[in-house]
Design a protein around this motif. Structure first.
Motif, mmCIF file in Angstrom:
data_model
loop_
_atom_site.group_PDB
_atom_site.id
_atom_site.type_symbol
_atom_site.label_atom_id
_atom_site.label_comp_id
_atom_site.label_asym_id
_atom_site.label_seq_id
_atom_site.Cartn_x
_atom_site.Cartn_y
_atom_site.Cartn_z
ATOM 1 N N SER A 56 0.817 -1.224 0.000
ATOM 2 C CA SER A 56 0.000 0.000 0.000
ATOM 3 C C SER A 56 0.843 1.263 0.000
ATOM 4 O O SER A 56 0.454 2.290 -0.576
ATOM 5 C CB SER A 56 -0.943 0.008 1.208
ATOM 6 O OG SER A 56 -0.209 -0.025 2.423
ATOM 7 N N GLU A 60 0.609 4.959 -1.942
ATOM 8 C CA GLU A 60 0.558 6.162 -1.104
ATOM 9 C C GLU A 60 1.665 7.142 -1.513
ATOM 10 O O GLU A 60 1.428 8.343 -1.664
ATOM 11 C CB GLU A 60 0.714 5.771 0.365
ATOM 12 C CG GLU A 60 0.581 6.915 1.338
ATOM 13 C CD GLU A 60 -0.847 7.157 1.784
ATOM 14 O OE1 GLU A 60 -1.084 8.229 2.380
ATOM 15 O OE2 GLU A 60 -1.714 6.313 1.538
ATOM 16 N N SER A 345 -6.450 0.263 -3.957
ATOM 17 C CA SER A 345 -6.453 1.722 -4.001
ATOM 18 C C SER A 345 -6.587 2.137 -5.459
ATOM 19 O O SER A 345 -5.599 2.062 -6.202
ATOM 20 C CB SER A 345 -5.167 2.291 -3.410
ATOM 21 O OG SER A 345 -5.170 3.693 -3.446
ATOM 22 N N HIS A 406 -10.469 6.352 -2.240
ATOM 23 C CA HIS A 406 -9.459 6.043 -1.222
ATOM 24 C C HIS A 406 -10.076 5.488 0.056
ATOM 25 O O HIS A 406 -10.934 6.125 0.671
ATOM 26 C CB HIS A 406 -8.665 7.314 -0.890
ATOM 27 C CG HIS A 406 -7.813 7.182 0.331
ATOM 28 N ND1 HIS A 406 -6.639 6.478 0.335
ATOM 29 C CD2 HIS A 406 -7.985 7.647 1.601
ATOM 30 C CE1 HIS A 406 -6.109 6.510 1.547
ATOM 31 N NE2 HIS A 406 -6.897 7.216 2.332
ATOM 32 N N ASP A 407 -9.671 4.269 0.433
ATOM 33 C CA ASP A 407 -9.967 3.714 1.758
ATOM 34 C C ASP A 407 -11.457 3.590 2.066
ATOM 35 O O ASP A 407 -11.844 3.543 3.234
ATOM 36 C CB ASP A 407 -9.303 4.601 2.819
ATOM 37 C CG ASP A 407 -8.607 3.787 3.894
ATOM 38 O OD1 ASP A 407 -8.464 2.569 3.712
ATOM 39 O OD2 ASP A 407 -8.217 4.369 4.914
#
Length: 454
Positions: A56, A60, A345, A406-407
Motif C-alpha cells: 500500500s 501512497e 487503491s 481512497h480507503d
C-alpha cells in the motif's frame, strides 16, 4: 457414536458452524480435506489482503509524489512477503485447531461423502471411515471455474490459487476477468511494476457494480497505463515459448510473462453424494429452503448454496444453522444487507440496493444523493481525491450505499448499519460523525441534495 452435527468443509462458514454449534452444547465433527480456513484464508481473501497491505505504501507514495510533496522509492521484498504470508496462514490455522480442540470438536481430515441414511463416509490416507449424524451442514465452498480454452496449465497460464503461490512477480501480466478477484491481484502486480493488461467480455470493469463506480475505477486504471480491453471475447490462452499467449476472437494476439484467469468461481458440490441424498442441484448450486435446508436434516451454507459468494455471508448463515440445529430458533433465515468490498487503491464498496435496483423496485420514490471525495479532508490528506459516496433512497429511507475511492472500505460497516436501520433524514443527526474523518463523506452524502432517478 452419532454426532449431533457433522460439518463438511472448514472454510469460514463450516468452521463457524462447528464452533457455534459446539458452543451451544452439541457434539460436533468437522470434516476437512485440505486446510482449516478454506479458500478465504489459504488461497483467497487473506493472502490477497496481506499482499495489498504490504504494497500500500507504494501507491501512497505515488499519490504524494503527484502533489510534489514527497519523493523516493518503496521496495517490497516479494520473497519475504510470501514467507510472511505463509507464516501468518500457518499461525491462523494453528489457532483455529486449538479453538476446535478446546470446544471438543472432532476434526476429521479427509474427503466427506454422504453415504446413506444420516451417515458420512470420510476417505483419507488412512482409509475410509463412516460417521453418523443427526444433522449435517454442507459447507464445501467453491473453486475457480474456466471457460473452454481458458484452463490454467500451471506454467504461464494461472488461476488465482497458482498466482498467489508465485515465487516472483512477472514483469507483464494478462488478467482475464475484470471482477474483484482479477482487479485486486492486478493492483498488486501493478505496484510491483508489472505491465498489466485486463481483458473482459463485458463492457466495463467491475461489471456487477454501479456503472459510475466502474467508470471511476477504469479512469484510475487507465491513468496507470493499464491496457483495458473490454467487449473482447477470448478464444484461448496457452503457454508458448515460455510466455502466455492469449488469442482474442478477433484473431489478435496478446503476449505477457503470465496470464491470470479469473472469470469466476463455482460451488464444490459434485461427487459427494448429494443428489443420492435427495438434494437438488441447479447449476451445481445446492437448492435450499427458507431454513437453509437442502433435504431433511441437511443444511447447505456459503458458496455451496450459491446465494452469495462472500465469506461473511457464509459466516452469517453458519450462525443461523447452528441455532436452528440446536433447536434455539424456528423462524426462517433472514439475511440483511450484505456488504461487499473491492480492496486496494482505489477501493469500492456497496451495501444494499444499487441505484438501478432501487429504481426497478420503486421508480416513483427512488432518489440519490452524492458527495465527492474531493471535498473530504482525509482524502485530501492522502492525495487521493478521486471518487464519491452515493446514497440510494426509496420512500424516504436509505436502501443502499455505494462508494469508490481512497480507503472507502472503512465506510462499509457504518453504511451497513444505516441501510439495515433504514435511516431517514431525521436519523442523520442521531449519530455524531468525527471530524476530520473519511466517515464525513457518508454524512455529506446523506445531507446532499437528493435527485429523482429517471
Amino acid at each position: 457414536m452419532t454426532y449431533d452435527l457433522i460439518v463438511i468443509g472448514a472454510g469460514p462458514g463450516g468452521f463457524d458452524a462447528a464452533v457455534e454449534a459446539a458452543g451451544l452444547g452439541l457434539s460436533v465433527a468437522l470434516i476437512e480435506k485440505d486446510f482449516l480456513g478454506g479458500t478465504c484464508l489459504n488461497r483467497g481473501c487473506i493472502p490477497t489482503k496481506l499482499w495489498l497491505g504490504a504494497t500500500s505504501a507504494v501507491e501512497e507514495l505515488h499519490n504524494q509524489a503527484r502533489m510534489k510533496v514527497a519523493s523516493g522509492e518503496v521496495t517490497v521484498n516479494f520473497a519475504a512477503l510470501q514467507s510472511r504470508v505463509q507464516k501468518h496462514l500457518a499461525g491462523t490455522r494453528k489457532a483455529m485447531g486449538m479453538q476446535l480442540k478446546k470446544l471438543g470438536v472432532e476434526l476429521v481430515e479427509g474427503t466427506g461423502r454422504l453415504a446413506g441414511d444420516h451417515q458420512v463416509a470420510v476417505a483419507s490416507a488412512d482409509g475410509e471411515k463412516t460417521l453418523a449424524y443427526k444433522k449435517l451442514v454442507v459447507a464445501t465452498g467453491s473453486r475457480p471455474i474456466f471457460f473452454p480454452g481458458l484452463e490454467p496449465d500451471g506454467d504461464c497460464v494461472l488461476d488465482s490459487d497458482m498466482f498467489l503461490s508465485l515465487e516472483s512477480m512477472p514483469e507483464s501480466l494478462i488478467v482475464v476477468g475484470a471482477g474483484f478477484i482479477g482487479l485486486e491481484m492486478a493492483q498488486v502486480a501493478h505496484r510491483f511494476g508489472c505491465k498489466v493488461t485486463v481483458v473482459d467480455a463485458m463492457d466495463r470493469v467491475a461489471p456487477l457494480e454501479d456503472p459510475e463506480v466502474s467508470q471511476a475505477l477504469a479512469g484510475v486504471f487507465k491513468r496507470w497505463k493499464w491496457d483495458i480491453r473490454l467487449n473482447e471475447r477470448v478464444a484461448g490462452v496457452v503457454t508458448r515459448d515460455g510466455r502466455a499467449l492469449l488469442t482474442l476472437n478477433s484473431g489478435e494476439h496478446i503476449v505477457a510473462d503470465k496470464a491470470l484467469v479469473a472469470v469466476g468461481r463455482g460451488p464444490v458440490t459434485k461427487g459427494i453424494g448429494l443428489e443420492e441424498a435427495g438434494v437438488e442441484l441447479l447449476f451445481n448450486q445446492i437448492q435450499v429452503d427458507e431454513h437453509l435446508l437442502a433435504a431433511p436434516d441437511i443444511y447447505a451454507i456459503g458458496d455451496a448454496n450459491g446465494h452469495i459468494q462472500l465469506a461473511h455471508a457464509a459466516s452469517h448463515q453458519a450462525h443461523y444453522v447452528a441455532l436452528h440445529a440446536a433447536g434455539k430458533i424456528e423462524a426462517p433465515y433472514v439475511v440483511g444487507p450484505v456488504p461487499s468490498v473491492l480492496y486496494g487503491s482505489p477501493e469500492a464498496m456497496r451495501v444494499g440496493l444499487m441505484e438501478n435496483e432501487a429504481f426497478l423496485a420503486d421508480f416513483e420514490t427512488t432518489e440519490v444523493s452524492v458527495a465527492q471525495l474531493a471535498a473530504n479532508p482525509m482524502a485530501q490528506a492522502h492525495a487521493a481525491t478521486q471518487g464519491f459516496v452515493k446514497i440510494i433512497w426509496s420512500g424516504g429511507k436509505v436502501v443502499g450505499v455505494t462508494a469508490v475511492g481512497h480507503d472507502v472500505s472503512r465506510l462499509v460497516t457504518p453504511a451497513a448499519m444505516i441501510v439495515h436501520q433504514g435511516w431517514t433524514l431525521d436519523d442523520i443527526h442521531s449519530v455524531i460523525f468525527p471530524h476530520p474523518s473519511l466517515d464525513e463523506a457518508l454524512l455529506m452524502a446523506l445531507k446532499a441534495e437528493r435527485k429523482q432517478v429517471q
